[in-house]
Design an enzyme around this catalytic site. Structure first.
Site, PDB file in Angstrom:
ATOM      1  N   SER A 163       4.805   1.412   1.925  1.00 18.46           N
ATOM      2  CA  SER A 163       5.464   1.449   3.224  1.00 18.46           C
ATOM      3  C   SER A 163       6.975   1.616   3.022  1.00 18.46           C
ATOM      4  CB  SER A 163       5.120   0.189   4.035  1.00 18.46           C
ATOM      5  OG  SER A 163       5.526   0.311   5.372  1.00 18.46           O
ATOM      6  N   GLU A 184       1.184   9.149   4.412  1.00 13.31           N
ATOM      7  CA  GLU A 184       0.616   8.234   5.414  1.00 13.31           C
ATOM      8  C   GLU A 184       1.709   7.784   6.360  1.00 13.31           C
ATOM      9  OE1 GLU A 184       1.053   4.635   5.792  1.00 13.31           O
ATOM     10  OE2 GLU A 184       2.699   4.616   4.355  1.00 13.31           O
ATOM     11  N   HIS A 240      -1.684   1.780   5.811  1.00 19.63           N
ATOM     12  CA  HIS A 240      -1.605   0.509   6.531  1.00 19.63           C
ATOM     13  C   HIS A 240      -2.931   0.031   7.099  1.00 19.63           C
ATOM     14  CE1 HIS A 240       2.617   1.665   6.270  1.00 19.63           C
ATOM     15  NE2 HIS A 240       2.936   0.429   6.595  1.00 19.63           N
TER      16      HIS A 240
END
Length: 288
Positions: free
Chosen positions: A102, A197, A266
């Site tokens: 992330s 992503e 996630h």
């Protein structure tokens, strides 16, 4: 890597971690035979960050330069790692493995390729034990041990299904990658199989970030693209297209294969992979 007795330093260079989740993850790491120490400022809070910028950066710098630390594990993503990039050491004196995803994507470009540093894109301690599934934990453990990963079946979205593609793994979170475009830490994807992503971004915002990455030349020389999870990334009302349709349109100009279905990001399953590791796309599966 044999894990028994290895030392983990927990750092929080970005958002405020939920320490209950982190403690559960620390217990899991200890069950794997790891020794865990928590950074001095991990429990701090400054606005929406885990402490003041200089304190978060100091914890990260200390962990990367301490010869007694083997693994530097990010506590949580969120936002804020970019503030720590200027404080990264010019070199790391002994072997380190850095784990995160992330917002930690901001660290990958700066750390990848640095001697003695291995970067694993995998669950943070905010979710390793509590938000991800057993398959995620198994893949994380295998990656730490440097074991050969099982092939991952994929869905081909664009390009020839008979072509074999080899390259190093790169990529991460689209929004974070776009935020670094034009900086000294801009990602380099030439010769790479690029994994992408995102989370909680409207479709047009993902489109905007992808265009930023395209125009900055970040994807130039990429050999293939593999899409992961896009969690809570809604399309406009009454949309007559899918998110994959939109992403394929954005990536088609590179004239390389585009796949989907790698379970990372996630979601409940966050499959670990090593940044820069050699991989092969063949027979609609990713082999590492």
């Amino acid at each position: 890597m044999k894990l028994a007795g290895k030392s983990v330093a927990v750092v929080a260079p970005a958002g405020v971690p939920d320490m209950e989740h982190v403690e559960h993850s620390i217990a899991l790491l200890e069950s794997w035979g790891l020794r865990v120490q928590v950074g001095a400022h991990v429990r701090d809070r400054y606005r929406y960050h885990a402490g003041k910028h200089e304190d978060r950066a100091a914890d990260l710098h200390r962990a990367l330069t301490d010869p007694s630390v083997d693994i530097v594990w990010i506590a949580r993503g969120g936002y804020g790692s970019v503030y720590c990039l200027h404080a990264l050491p010019p070199d790391v004196p002994c072997a380190k493995t850095v784990v995160g995803f992330s917002d930690a994507t901001a660290l990958f470009g700066a750390l990848h390729g640095m001697p003695n540093v291995r970067v694993i894109h995998g669950p943070t301690l905010n979710g390793l034990a509590t938000k991800h599934d057993d398959a995620s934990r198994d893949s994380m453990l295998a990656e730490l041990r440097e074991e050969r990963a099982a092939p991952v079946p994929l869905q081909r979205l664009h390009g020839s299904g008979t072509s074999r593609v080899e390259g190093r793994l790169a990529g991460g979170n689209i929004t974070v990658l776009a935020s670094l475009a034009g900086t000294q830490w801009q990602a380099r994807c030439d010769g790479a199989i690029v994994l992408l992503e995102d989370v909680t971004e409207l479709a047009y915002r993902i489109d905007r970030s992808m265009m930023q990455l395209r125009e900055a030349g970040v994807f130039d020389g990429a050999r293939a693209f593999v899409l992961g999870d896009f969690i809570r990334c809604p399309l406009p009302d009454n949309a007559d297209f899918t998110l994959h349709d939109m992403l394929v349109d954005l990536l088609k100009p590179y004239d390389v294969p585009i796949y989907a279905g790698f379970p990372f990001g996630h979601g409940t399953r966050n499959h670990a992979w090593t940044y820069g590791a050699h991989a092969v796309l063949e027979g609609e599966q990713l082999v590492r």
